[in-house]
Design an enzyme around this catalytic site. Structure first.
Site, mmCIF file in Angstrom:
data_model
loop_
_atom_site.group_PDB
_atom_site.id
_atom_site.type_symbol
_atom_site.label_atom_id
_atom_site.label_comp_id
_atom_site.label_asym_id
_atom_site.label_seq_id
_atom_site.Cartn_x
_atom_site.Cartn_y
_atom_site.Cartn_z
ATOM 1 N N PHE A 71 0.878 -1.171 0.000
ATOM 2 C CA PHE A 71 0.000 0.000 0.000
ATOM 3 C C PHE A 71 0.914 1.220 0.000
ATOM 4 C CE2 PHE A 71 -2.576 2.938 2.842
ATOM 5 C CZ PHE A 71 -3.756 2.984 2.107
ATOM 6 N N SER B 245 1.304 12.010 7.442
ATOM 7 C CA SER B 245 0.008 12.189 8.087
ATOM 8 C C SER B 245 -0.939 13.010 7.215
ATOM 9 C CB SER B 245 0.175 12.901 9.434
ATOM 10 O OG SER B 245 0.917 12.088 10.318
ATOM 11 N N TRP C 210 8.408 4.828 3.385
ATOM 12 C CA TRP C 210 7.886 3.991 4.482
ATOM 13 C C TRP C 210 6.914 2.950 3.944
ATOM 14 C CZ3 TRP C 210 11.093 4.809 8.127
ATOM 15 C CH2 TRP C 210 11.553 6.098 8.417
ATOM 16 N N GLU D 72 -0.200 3.684 9.680
ATOM 17 C CA GLU D 72 -1.658 3.741 9.418
ATOM 18 C C GLU D 72 -2.350 4.824 10.254
ATOM 19 O OE1 GLU D 72 -3.781 0.003 8.758
ATOM 20 O OE2 GLU D 72 -1.820 -0.896 8.379
HETATM 21 N N1 COS Z 1 -14.015 7.584 4.810
HETATM 22 C C1 COS Z 1 -14.573 8.189 3.723
HETATM 23 N N2 COS Z 1 -14.393 9.500 3.447
HETATM 24 C C2 COS Z 1 -13.616 10.216 4.284
HETATM 25 C C3 COS Z 1 -13.005 9.653 5.427
HETATM 26 C C4 COS Z 1 -13.242 8.288 5.676
HETATM 27 N N3 COS Z 1 -12.707 7.703 6.737
HETATM 28 N N4 COS Z 1 -12.307 10.602 6.070
HETATM 29 C C5 COS Z 1 -12.455 11.738 5.379
HETATM 30 N N5 COS Z 1 -13.258 11.494 4.307
HETATM 31 C C6 COS Z 1 -13.715 12.477 3.310
HETATM 32 C C7 COS Z 1 -14.315 13.690 4.016
HETATM 33 O O1 COS Z 1 -15.690 13.478 4.273
HETATM 34 C C8 COS Z 1 -14.087 14.776 3.001
HETATM 35 O O2 COS Z 1 -15.067 14.637 1.962
HETATM 36 P P1 COS Z 1 -15.863 15.925 1.366
HETATM 37 O O3 COS Z 1 -14.772 16.824 0.839
HETATM 38 O O4 COS Z 1 -16.728 15.335 0.325
HETATM 39 O O5 COS Z 1 -16.571 16.526 2.532
HETATM 40 C C9 COS Z 1 -12.754 14.423 2.364
HETATM 41 O O6 COS Z 1 -12.585 13.000 2.583
HETATM 42 C C10 COS Z 1 -11.580 15.162 3.003
HETATM 43 O O7 COS Z 1 -11.604 14.901 4.405
HETATM 44 P P2 COS Z 1 -10.887 15.837 5.483
HETATM 45 O O8 COS Z 1 -11.287 17.245 5.217
HETATM 46 O O9 COS Z 1 -11.128 15.271 6.822
HETATM 47 O O10 COS Z 1 -9.340 15.688 5.040
HETATM 48 P P3 COS Z 1 -8.044 16.111 5.797
HETATM 49 O O11 COS Z 1 -7.004 16.414 4.800
HETATM 50 O O12 COS Z 1 -8.318 17.188 6.797
HETATM 51 O O13 COS Z 1 -7.677 14.726 6.529
HETATM 52 C C11 COS Z 1 -6.610 13.343 8.180
HETATM 53 C C12 COS Z 1 -6.946 14.721 7.623
HETATM 54 C C13 COS Z 1 -5.539 13.644 9.201
HETATM 55 C C14 COS Z 1 -7.821 12.726 8.827
HETATM 56 C C15 COS Z 1 -6.106 12.342 7.087
HETATM 57 O O14 COS Z 1 -5.146 12.969 6.267
HETATM 58 C C16 COS Z 1 -5.496 11.087 7.708
HETATM 59 O O15 COS Z 1 -6.185 10.146 8.095
HETATM 60 N N6 COS Z 1 -4.136 11.053 7.782
HETATM 61 C C17 COS Z 1 -3.397 9.891 8.276
HETATM 62 C C18 COS Z 1 -2.982 9.097 7.114
HETATM 63 C C19 COS Z 1 -2.333 7.820 7.465
HETATM 64 O O16 COS Z 1 -2.911 6.989 8.098
HETATM 65 N N7 COS Z 1 -1.070 7.699 7.006
HETATM 66 C C20 COS Z 1 -0.345 6.514 7.185
HETATM 67 C C21 COS Z 1 -0.158 5.887 5.840
HETATM 68 S S1 COS Z 1 -0.486 4.217 5.762
HETATM 69 S S2 COS Z 1 1.024 3.395 6.655
#
Ligand code: COS
Length: 381
Positions: free
Chosen positions: A123, A132, A156, A362
């Site tokens: 992935f 993040s 990563w 994650e």
């Molecule tokens: N499922 C479906 N849709 C989602 C969702 C989810 N879990 N989370 C967010 N969305 C949607 C939102 O509803 C929004 O949609 P609309 O624009 O239609 O309203 C869109 O996606 C953007 O969401 P948001 O505004 O929350 O985005 P951000 O950039 O603020 O997100 C976080 C911030 C921190 C939550 C996100 O970037 C995240 O989870 N980061 C961590 C990533 C991660 O796990 N990295 C490790 C890599 S894998 S080892």
């Protein structure tokens, strides 16, 4: 012997109890494996888990659904026996998560291979400047004629270097930030793909930085619709974050078991260590953390399996709590083991190294707090 009473909780069904028994027997016969050649060990574990039929649960065909409770039982059990075995299983699921949820019939051909253990998946989301902050991805996929041309880097990336196929998230530009990303299924032998760096970490597993240079991929490699990449990534993480909590739970249960053994077998001040009330206090805290983590993990998995459209809040809570608490449980286990706790080769010493990355990958614990707080805000709106 670990406490298995959670298997009787109403979150689980007979098929989960049967799976637990079957896997426990397999683990006792086959794990742990020798980790000195990490790549080789991982490849052998994928083959062995495929041959034994457990990888079937790592993905889902068009007419099936991922069973998150099965994923959690498997990760918890494997983690208790061997962290690398958990890693090998988990990455087959995470790597192909987008295909399980959104793949075309043609893309699902890869699932047949990853579910049988004849191909390894990865992935590819994180980048040097956006781990993040997924909306900030820079890796680009530009449509030129009838091909997408991929340029940029990912880092990563677990299974980087041994994977046969990668799910790569790249900027396709349909909109700004999160609205302009798409997901692509990329075989490792595609021209323009290279492993730029292998990365060594405290609990070694295959990990790499990837580089794409003018890599051409057909539009049929896109998973889901153009511009849906962010939501696809988040949906995959919603499923797999609970399973990270499950792996942490497996590590914590093993630490508790090792501690009970130690405390009852080692004498101090003329009596078993267990007789010291301070040790009993630690053991009580550890058992409480393990049970509370298990409740959150299986609540999240059950909620998803019951058909909830999103389990963002439940999965984030499960991952945050289970991984942070497992770190504390394991730290106490090391303390109660004294000098042996930090001796190379001691089980709690390896658990101490294994658990750390789970609080980062994650979605780091800090990110899970952002996710949970936003979900709470959404509820009052
Ligand atoms: N499922 C479906 N849709 C989602 C969702 C989810 N879990 N989370 C967010 N969305 C949607 C939102 O509803 C929004 O949609 P609309 O624009 O239609 O309203 C869109 O996606 C953007 O969401 P948001 O505004 O929350 O985005 P951000 O950039 O603020 O997100 C976080 C911030 C921190 C939550 C996100 O970037 C995240 O989870 N980061 C961590 C990533 C991660 O796990 N990295 C490790 C890599 S894998 S080892």
């Amino acid at each position: 012997m670990p406490d298995k009473s959670f298997l009787n909780w109403p979150f689980l069904e007979d098929k989960h109890r049967a799976l637990s028994d079957q896997l426990e027997a397999w683990c006792s016969a086959n794990l742990p494996v020798d980790h000195s050649d990490v790549d080789g060990a991982c490849k052998s574990l994928v083959t062995a888990l495929g041959d034994a039929g457990f990888l079937i649960h790592s993905g889902a065909n068009e007419d099936e659904k991922l069973d998150v409770r099965s994923l959690c039982i498997i990760r918890e059990t494997l983690a208790r026996h061997d962290g690398l075995a958990d890693f090998a299983f988990a990455m087959q699921g995470l790597g192909m998560g987008a295909v399980s949820l959104f793949g075309t019939t043609e893309q699902r051909e890869w699932l047949k291979k990853t579910r049988s253990g004849t191909a390894i998946s990865a992935f590819a989301l994180s980048e040097p400047k956006s781990g993040s902050d997924v909306a900030n991805i820079e890796c680009s996929a530009e449509l030129v004629g009838n091909q997408y041309v991929l340029n940029g880097e990912k880092t990563w990336i677990s299974n980087g270097g041994i994977a046969d196929v990668y799910v790569v998230f790249a900027r396709t530009g349909e909109g700004p930030g999160a609205k302009g990303l798409s997901a692509f299924l990329v075989p490792a032998d595609t021209q323009g793909f290279e492993i730029a760096e292998r990365i060594d970490v405290v609990a070694p597993h295959p990990l790499a930085r990837l580089k794409f240079t003018n890599m051409q991929i057909p539009p049929s490699a896109m998973i889901g619709e153009p511009g849906q990449g962010f939501k696809i990534a988040m949906s995959v993480l919603d499923v797999f974050r609970s399973t990270v909590g499950a792996a942490a739970l497996g590590f914590a249960r093993r630490a508790l078991d090792e501690t009970l053994n130690r405390a009852t077998n080692r004498e101090l001040f003329g009596a078993p260590l267990f007789d010291l009330q301070m040790v009993q206090g630690h053991i009580a805290d550890m058992a409480l953390d393990v049970d509370a983590a298990a409740l959150l993990v299986y609540r999240a998995a059950w909620t998803k399996d019951m058909g909830a459209a999103r389990v963002t809040r439940e999965a984030a809570m499960a991952k945050l709590y289970a991984t942070d608490k497992a770190q504390e449980v394991i730290d106490k286990a090391v303390q109660i083991h004294g000098g042996d706790g930090v001796r190379k080769g001691c089980i709690v010493e390896s658990l101490y190294r294994e658990i750390r990355a789970l609080r980062i990958y994650e979605g780091a614990s800090d990110v899970q707090k952002i996710v949970i707080a936003r979900q709470c805000l959404g509820e009052i709106k």
